[in-house]
Design a protein around this motif. Structure first.
Motif, PDB file in Angstrom:
ATOM      1  N   LEU A 349       0.902  -1.204   0.126  1.00 15.49           N
ATOM      2  CA  LEU A 349       0.158  -0.035   0.305  1.00 15.49           C
ATOM      3  C   LEU A 349       0.544   1.570   0.142  1.00 15.49           C
ATOM      4  O   LEU A 349       0.463   2.178  -0.922  1.00 15.49           O
ATOM      5  CB  LEU A 349      -0.459  -0.247   1.086  1.00 15.49           C
ATOM      6  N   ASP A 350       1.857   0.950   0.472  1.00 15.42           N
ATOM      7  CA  ASP A 350       2.817   2.129   1.010  1.00 15.42           C
ATOM      8  C   ASP A 350       3.744   3.139  -0.384  1.00 15.42           C
ATOM      9  O   ASP A 350       3.280   3.886  -1.151  1.00 15.42           O
ATOM     10  CB  ASP A 350       3.970   2.166   1.656  1.00 15.42           C
ATOM     11  N   ALA A 351       3.552   1.594  -1.213  1.00 14.32           N
ATOM     12  CA  ALA A 351       4.233   2.006  -2.302  1.00 14.32           C
ATOM     13  C   ALA A 351       3.407   2.215  -3.494  1.00 14.32           C
ATOM     14  O   ALA A 351       3.967   2.897  -4.190  1.00 14.32           O
ATOM     15  CB  ALA A 351       5.091   0.681  -3.000  1.00 14.32           C
ATOM     16  N   PHE A 352       2.598   1.695  -3.799  1.00 18.34           N
ATOM     17  CA  PHE A 352       1.219   1.962  -4.293  1.00 18.34           C
ATOM     18  C   PHE A 352       0.712   3.696  -4.369  1.00 18.34           C
ATOM     19  O   PHE A 352       0.814   3.987  -5.009  1.00 18.34           O
ATOM     20  CB  PHE A 352       0.417   1.247  -3.846  1.00 18.34           C
ATOM     21  N   ILE A 353       0.651   4.679  -3.146  1.00 20.79           N
ATOM     22  CA  ILE A 353       0.702   5.435  -3.185  1.00 20.79           C
ATOM     23  C   ILE A 353       1.850   6.910  -3.087  1.00 20.79           C
ATOM     24  O   ILE A 353       1.482   7.212  -3.875  1.00 20.79           O
ATOM     25  CB  ILE A 353       0.309   5.875  -1.770  1.00 20.79           C
ATOM     26  N   ASP A 354       2.987   6.114  -3.317  1.00 16.03           N
ATOM     27  CA  ASP A 354       3.824   6.648  -4.424  1.00 16.03           C
ATOM     28  C   ASP A 354       3.898   6.664  -5.156  1.00 16.03           C
ATOM     29  O   ASP A 354       4.362   8.252  -6.036  1.00 16.03           O
ATOM     30  CB  ASP A 354       5.649   6.688  -3.643  1.00 16.03           C
ATOM     31  N   GLU A 355       3.648   5.873  -6.119  1.00 15.36           N
ATOM     32  CA  GLU A 355       3.491   5.966  -6.878  1.00 15.36           C
ATOM     33  C   GLU A 355       2.546   6.801  -7.667  1.00 15.36           C
ATOM     34  O   GLU A 355       2.772   6.918  -8.915  1.00 15.36           O
ATOM     35  CB  GLU A 355       2.877   4.157  -7.711  1.00 15.36           C
ATOM     36  N   LEU A 356       1.198   6.790  -6.981  1.00 15.75           N
ATOM     37  CA  LEU A 356       0.344   7.789  -7.111  1.00 15.75           C
ATOM     38  C   LEU A 356       1.137   8.987  -7.060  1.00 15.75           C
ATOM     39  O   LEU A 356       0.186   9.504  -8.576  1.00 15.75           O
ATOM     40  CB  LEU A 356      -0.651   7.104  -6.021  1.00 15.75           C
ATOM     41  N   PHE A 357       0.796   8.979  -6.248  1.00 17.11           N
ATOM     42  CA  PHE A 357       1.187  10.617  -6.232  1.00 17.11           C
ATOM     43  C   PHE A 357       2.660  10.762  -7.239  1.00 17.11           C
ATOM     44  O   PHE A 357       2.871  12.114  -7.656  1.00 17.11           O
ATOM     45  CB  PHE A 357       2.027  10.561  -4.486  1.00 17.11           C
ATOM     46  N   GLN A 358       3.455  10.356  -7.550  1.00 17.29           N
ATOM     47  CA  GLN A 358       4.477  10.508  -8.775  1.00 17.29           C
ATOM     48  C   GLN A 358       3.666  10.865  -9.834  1.00 17.29           C
ATOM     49  O   GLN A 358       4.240  11.661 -10.543  1.00 17.29           O
ATOM     50  CB  GLN A 358       5.453   9.490  -8.415  1.00 17.29           C
ATOM     51  N   SER A 359       2.851   9.918  -9.952  1.00 20.98           N
ATOM     52  CA  SER A 359       2.144  10.276 -11.661  1.00 20.98           C
ATOM     53  C   SER A 359       1.716  10.977 -11.543  1.00 20.98           C
ATOM     54  O   SER A 359       1.064  11.693 -12.755  1.00 20.98           O
ATOM     55  CB  SER A 359       1.290   9.566 -11.396  1.00 20.98           C
ATOM     56  N   GLU A 419      -1.293   8.168   6.555  1.00 14.03           N
ATOM     57  CA  GLU A 419      -1.430   7.804   7.512  1.00 14.03           C
ATOM     58  C   GLU A 419      -3.552   7.477   7.840  1.00 14.03           C
ATOM     59  O   GLU A 419      -3.389   6.892   8.194  1.00 14.03           O
ATOM     60  CB  GLU A 419      -0.999   8.861   8.789  1.00 14.03           C
ATOM     61  N   PHE A 420      -4.035   7.865   7.399  1.00 12.83           N
ATOM     62  CA  PHE A 420      -5.349   8.232   6.742  1.00 12.83           C
ATOM     63  C   PHE A 420      -5.563   6.350   6.306  1.00 12.83           C
ATOM     64  O   PHE A 420      -6.848   5.636   6.841  1.00 12.83           O
ATOM     65  CB  PHE A 420      -5.936   9.013   5.993  1.00 12.83           C
ATOM     66  N   CYS A 421      -4.865   5.945   5.330  1.00 17.11           N
ATOM     67  CA  CYS A 421      -4.782   4.819   5.104  1.00 17.11           C
ATOM     68  C   CYS A 421      -4.175   3.203   5.907  1.00 17.11           C
ATOM     69  O   CYS A 421      -5.119   2.486   5.663  1.00 17.11           O
ATOM     70  CB  CYS A 421      -4.428   3.855   3.181  1.00 17.11           C
ATOM     71  N   LEU A 422      -3.720   4.032   6.106  1.00 20.29           N
ATOM     72  CA  LEU A 422      -2.878   2.904   7.331  1.00 20.29           C
ATOM     73  C   LEU A 422      -4.664   3.256   8.612  1.00 20.29           C
ATOM     74  O   LEU A 422      -4.572   1.727   9.324  1.00 20.29           O
ATOM     75  CB  LEU A 422      -1.787   3.262   7.860  1.00 20.29           C
ATOM     76  N   THR A 423      -4.835   3.678   8.701  1.00 18.53           N
ATOM     77  CA  THR A 423      -6.004   3.924  10.074  1.00 18.53           C
ATOM     78  C   THR A 423      -6.617   2.802   9.734  1.00 18.53           C
ATOM     79  O   THR A 423      -7.294   2.377  10.050  1.00 18.53           O
ATOM     80  CB  THR A 423      -5.920   5.185   9.868  1.00 18.53           C
ATOM     81  N   VAL A 424      -7.348   3.331   8.526  1.00 18.26           N
ATOM     82  CA  VAL A 424      -8.321   2.664   8.071  1.00 18.26           C
ATOM     83  C   VAL A 424      -8.168   0.974   8.213  1.00 18.26           C
ATOM     84  O   VAL A 424      -9.266   0.467   8.061  1.00 18.26           O
ATOM     85  CB  VAL A 424      -9.420   2.858   6.173  1.00 18.26           C
ATOM     86  N   VAL A 425      -7.190   1.219   7.113  1.00 16.41           N
ATOM     87  CA  VAL A 425      -6.315  -0.752   7.113  1.00 16.41           C
ATOM     88  C   VAL A 425      -6.650  -0.949   8.723  1.00 16.41           C
ATOM     89  O   VAL A 425      -7.901  -2.914   8.598  1.00 16.41           O
ATOM     90  CB  VAL A 425      -5.021  -0.823   6.743  1.00 16.41           C
TER      91      VAL A 425
END
Length: 548
Positions: A349-359, A419-425
Motif C-alpha cells: 500500500l505504501d509503495a502504491f501511494i508513492d506511485e500514485l503521487f508521483q504520477s 496515515e489516513f489509509c493505515l488507520t482505515v486498514v
C-alpha cells in the motif's frame, strides 16, 4: 510397471468384510493391470479418514456397510473430491440402488459374489476409460483441430475481454503474444476505438424494417470491415447492441485516416442500408491495456450524441479533457487502491501511494485537489464495503478532508494520506477479526444447540452462517482449534458420555440423543474417541462410585 508410471492409477478399497478385501488385494495382479492399492477401509468413515491424506483415482466400495454405507460415502466424495471415479460392489438386492448412484460419479458396478475374472475385466475397462480421458486432455492434434474449429469464437472472446476486462497489470509483451496467437490486426503503436450504434428510429423507417436487426448488424459489420481494410489495420466485431471498431496503426496513419473512416462508415450506411448510425470515437491510446478505458470513453461519446441529439459522429476529445489534462486516478488505480486497503500488505500500500503521487506530479492545483478528493472517496469506499457504519473516529476523519489543503508540500499531503489509509486498514482488520471471532463462536454455539440433529453438516451450518463451506471450514478450524467434524464429534461424544453416566438410558437412546441414527456407528465412534465401548465406560464409572 512402477508406481510412479503415468499409466498407474491408485485405488482405495472399501468393504466391511476384511477377508473380501484381503482376497481381492492378494488375488489381483494390480501392477500388471496398471493399478496400485493406495489403501483400504472397513467402512465409509474410515475411507474418508484415509482420503484426508491421500486421494485415490478410483474408489471401489461395497454399498451395504455399517457406520457409513457406500452411497453416503459417494455423496460425500462427490462434494469433497468430485474427480474420484467410483466402482460399486453390490448384491442382487442392491442392483437398483447401485444404478441410482449414477449421478454420484459411479463408472462401474460389480455384483457380489465377485469373481476375480469379472473384477479384472472391470479394471481393464476402467483403466482404458481413464487412459482415454488422459489422452483426450493431452491430444495436441485433436486440441489443435478443436482450436481451429472454434478459432473465431476464441478470437472474439479475447477481443471482448480487451474492452471489458482490466489488462492494466498485464505486461505489454504478454498482450502482444496474445495478439500474435489470435492473428489480430492490432500491432500498431497507436489505437482508437469507434463504437457504432444503429439508429433505431431510422432503421424502423427504412425499407429494411422487416429484416432482422441482428442480421443487418452483421452485414453492416462486414461493410465497416471492408472500409477499414482500405486504409489501415484494425479489428471489427459485434458486442451487445453495437459494432466495435479497433483501429491500430502508426500515429501518422491514424491521424490521416481516422476522420475519413468515420465519415465513410456514416455515409456508406445511409447509402447501402438507408438508415443512419451513431459513432462514438475514443481518444487515441498507446497500449492495448488501455482498451477498456478507451471503449468506455467511446460509449460516453456515443451516449452524449444520443442524449443531446447532436452530430451522429461524436469525438470524446470534443466533450471531455484528455491527454495530459486527464486525471491519472482511473478505474484500474481505484480498484487496486481499494484492494490493497482491504487485503493487501501495508508495504504494498505504501509503495502504491508513492506511485500514485508521483504520477500526478506537475498537475495544476485544481486538478491535484480533485485527485486528492478521489483518493479520499476511494478509501471511504473500501471502509464502507467492510464496515457499513462509520464510527466516531472515522466520522472525524471524513470531515478532515479539508485539512489536506492546509498543507503546502506534496510530501506532507502524501504522508497525511498514508496515515489516513493505515488507520482505515487497522479499522478493517479489527472489524474483520471481530467478525470472524463472532462467526466462530456463533457456529460453535450452533453446534452445542443442534448437535442432536443427525443431518447436521458442514454445508448446512455454513449455510446458516451465510458463508461458503470452504471459507467456513478454514475459519472454524483457525478460530476454534478443531476442524468442524472433530468439534462436532467432541460435542456429541461428551454429551453422550454425560447421558450414559447420569441416566439409565439404553445405548441406542444415548446414540439418538447425540445425533446418531445407527447404534453400531455410534458405538464405533464412541470407542474410537474414549478408547472403550459405551457399556464399558458406564461399568467403569459405576465401579468407581461403589469404591467411593
Amino acid at each position: 510397471m512402477k508406481r510412479g508410471d503415468d499409466k498407474m492409477y491408485s485405488i482405495l478399497l472399501v468393504d466391511d468384510e476384511q477377508y473380501i478385501r484381503q482376497s481381492i488385494i492378494e488375488l489381483v495382479e494390480w501392477e500388471k493391470k496398471g493399478f496400485f492399492i493406495l489403501g483400504e477401509a472397513g467402512n465409509g468413515e474410515e475411507a474418508l479418514e484415509v482420503m484426508e491424506k491421500n486421494v485415490p483415482d478410483i474408489l471401489i466400495t461395497d454399498i451395504r456397510m455399517p457406520v457409513m454405507d457406500g452411497i453416503e460415502l459417494s455423496r460425500q466424495i462427490r462434494e469433497k473430491h468430485p474427480s474420484v471415479k467410483i466402482v460399486f460392489l453390490s448384491g442382487h438386492d442392491d442392483f437398483d440402488y447401485a444404478i441410482s448412484g449414477i449421478k454420484l460419479n459411479i463408472i462401474e458396478y460389480l455384483l457380489k459374489p465377485i469373481s476375480i475374472n469379472d473384477l479384472e475385466q472391470m479394471l481393464e475397462k476402467v483403466h482404458e476409460a481413464l487412459d482415454e480421458e488422459k489422452r483426450e486432455a493431452n491430444d495436441l492434434e485433436r486440441i489443435e483441430t478443436d482450436y481451429l474449429e472454434n478459432f473465431q469464437g476464441i478470437k472474439m472472446s479475447f477481443l471482448v475481454s480487451l474492452i471489458t476486462d482490466n489488462y492494466k497489470d498485464v505486461p505489454e509483451e504478454e498482450i502482444k503474444k496474445l495478439v500474435e496467437t489470435y492473428r489480430l490486426n492490432l500491432k500498431g503503436d497507436r489505437q482508437v476505438i469507434l463504437n457504432v450504434n444503429i439508429d433505431k428510429p431510422s432503421f424502423r423507417k427504412s425499407q429494411l424494417d422487416n429484416h432482422n436487426l441482428e442480421m443487418m448488424k452483421f452485414s453492416l459489420a462486414n461493410v465497416i470491415r471492408r472500409i477499414i481494410n482500405k486504409y489501415l489495420n484494425g479489428e471489427v466485431f459485434n458486442f451487445t447492441s453495437n459494432i466495435v471498431v479497433m483501429l491500430s496503426d502508426t500515429k501518422e496513419t491514424i491521424d490521416l485516416y481516422k476522420d475519413i473512416i468515420v465519415k465513410e462508415i456514416s455515409e456508406s450506411t445511409q447509402k447501402l442500408f438507408h438508415f443512419s448510425v451513431g459513432i462514438g470515437v475514443s481518444e487515441e491510446y498507446n497500449s492495448l491495456s488501455d482498451a477498456k478505458l478507451a471503449f468506455q470513453s467511446s460509449i460516453t461519446a456515443l451516449n452524449y450524441g444520443l442524449l443531446m441529439k447532436k452530430n451522429k459522429e461524436v469525438y470524446i476529445t470534443d466533450i471531455e479533457m484528455t491527454g495530459s489534462e486527464k486525471m491519472v486516478f482511473d478505474e484500474a488505480n481505484e480498484m487496486k487502491l481499494i484492494s490493497l486497503i482491504k487485503i493487501g500488505s501495508k508495504k504494498e500500500l505504501d509503495a502504491f501511494i508513492d506511485e500514485l503521487f508521483q504520477s500526478c506530479d506537475g498537475d495544476s492545483q485544481t486538478h491535484f485537489q480533485i485527485f486528492l478528493m478521489e483518493l479520499h472517496v476511494s478509501v471511504l469506499k473500501a471502509y464502507k464495503s467492510v464496515i457499513p457504519i462509520y464510527d466516531t473516529d472515522m466520522l472525524q476523519r471524513v470531515q478532515m478532508i479539508s485539512d489536506i489543503h492546509h498543507y503546502q508540500e506534496i510530501q506532507e499531503i502524501r504522508e497525511w494520506f498514508k496515515e489516513f489509509c493505515l488507520t482505515v486498514v487497522d479499522s478493517i482488520q479489527f472489524q474483520r477479526k471481530k467478525k470472524t471471532d463472532s462467526l466462530a463462536k456463533k457456529s460453535y454455539d450452533y453446534l452445542l444447540e443442534h448437535y442432536k440433529d443427525p443431518t447436521l453438516s458442514l454445508k448446512s451450518v455454513s449455510k446458516q452462517m451465510a458463508i461458503s463451506p470452504s471459507y467456513f471450514s478454514a475459519l472454524f478450524k483457525k478460530e476454534n482449534g478443531l476442524s468442524f467434524t472433530n468439534a462436532l464429534i467432541k460435542i456429541r461424544m461428551e454429551k453422550a458420555k454425560e447421558h450414559l453416566l447420569t441416566t439409565d438410558c439404553k445405548v441406542l437412546e444415548a446414540a439418538v440423543d447425540s445425533g446418531y441414527t445407527d447404534q453400531h456407528y455410534f458405538s464405533y465412534c464412541f470407542k474410537k474417541y474414549f478408547g472403550e465401548s459405551p457399556n464399558k465406560v458406564r461399568e467403569t464409572f459405576k465401579e468407581k462410585e461403589l469404591l467411593i
